[in-house]
Design a protein around this motif. Sequence first.
Motif, PDB file in Angstrom:
ATOM      1  N   ALA A  79       0.852  -1.279  -0.100  1.00 47.06           N
ATOM      2  CA  ALA A  79      -0.148  -0.128   0.000  1.00 47.06           C
ATOM      3  C   ALA A  79       0.910   1.555  -0.148  1.00 47.06           C
ATOM      4  N   GLY A  80       1.985   1.423   0.798  1.00 46.80           N
ATOM      5  CA  GLY A  80       2.758   2.493   0.784  1.00 46.80           C
ATOM      6  C   GLY A  80       3.694   2.849  -0.506  1.00 46.80           C
ATOM      7  N   LEU A  81       4.157   1.592  -1.010  1.00 43.75           N
ATOM      8  CA  LEU A  81       4.537   1.645  -2.212  1.00 43.75           C
ATOM      9  C   LEU A  81       3.939   2.439  -3.380  1.00 43.75           C
ATOM     10  N   ALA A  82       2.880   1.737  -3.585  1.00 47.27           N
ATOM     11  CA  ALA A  82       1.801   2.260  -4.373  1.00 47.27           C
ATOM     12  C   ALA A  82       1.173   3.697  -4.224  1.00 47.27           C
ATOM     13  N   LEU A  83       1.137   3.961  -2.981  1.00 44.33           N
ATOM     14  CA  LEU A  83       0.829   5.258  -2.844  1.00 44.33           C
ATOM     15  C   LEU A  83       1.788   6.330  -3.038  1.00 44.33           C
ATOM     16  N   VAL A  84       3.209   6.131  -2.594  1.00 44.54           N
ATOM     17  CA  VAL A  84       4.311   7.150  -3.214  1.00 44.54           C
ATOM     18  C   VAL A  84       4.312   6.984  -4.541  1.00 44.54           C
ATOM     19  N   ALA A  85       4.355   5.776  -5.373  1.00 47.24           N
ATOM     20  CA  ALA A  85       4.540   5.850  -6.531  1.00 47.24           C
ATOM     21  C   ALA A  85       3.404   6.747  -7.209  1.00 47.24           C
ATOM     22  N   GLY A  86       2.174   6.245  -6.879  1.00 50.97           N
ATOM     23  CA  GLY A  86       1.032   6.967  -7.314  1.00 50.97           C
ATOM     24  C   GLY A  86       0.948   8.629  -7.286  1.00 50.97           C
ATOM     25  N   ARG A  87       1.365   9.014  -5.981  1.00 52.47           N
ATOM     26  CA  ARG A  87       1.533  10.359  -5.730  1.00 52.47           C
ATOM     27  C   ARG A  87       2.727  11.023  -6.442  1.00 52.47           C
ATOM     28  N   THR A  88       3.739  10.421  -6.833  1.00 49.35           N
ATOM     29  CA  THR A  88       4.912  10.780  -7.370  1.00 49.35           C
ATOM     30  C   THR A  88       4.400  11.190  -8.998  1.00 49.35           C
ATOM     31  N   LEU A  89       3.793  10.248  -9.489  1.00 53.28           N
ATOM     32  CA  LEU A  89       3.360  10.303 -10.845  1.00 53.28           C
ATOM     33  C   LEU A  89       2.210  11.324 -11.261  1.00 53.28           C
ATOM     34  N   HIS A  90       1.250  11.291 -10.607  1.00 60.13           N
ATOM     35  CA  HIS A  90      -0.016  12.025 -10.748  1.00 60.13           C
ATOM     36  C   HIS A  90       0.448  13.348 -11.045  1.00 60.13           C
TER      37      HIS A  90
END
Length: 129
Positions: A79-90
Amino acid sequence: MMHLTSLYAVPLGLMMIGLSAYVSALRAKTGTSILDGGNMALAERIRRHGNCVEYVPMALLLMAFAESTGAAPVWVHAAGLALVAGRTLHPMGLFHDRPVTFARIAGGSLTWLSMLISMITIVINQWAG
């Protein structure tokens, strides 16, 4: 104690500060105190920051609840890695004249995936416990 969740809160907090500073810098340059003053570049920066503020607190809260219910560390990290990746990309894909970009769609999808991982983990742990 939410040891794993706190590891992800730090980079996300830094990201939020960075996005806020990016807005503030253009506000200072344009002399715009509130809203966007009709400046599309400022409007884009405001939305990038706003979107982060809208999603990150709830996603971290869900991660913390999942961790506190005994989630396996692999799920908290997922969950944390997906969140950091998602918030970096968006924010890299959010533009007023390009509503569909890979970074925007992937970033939003990873953010939602992060939240779903946490929610499913909470439900499973509560049901099993």
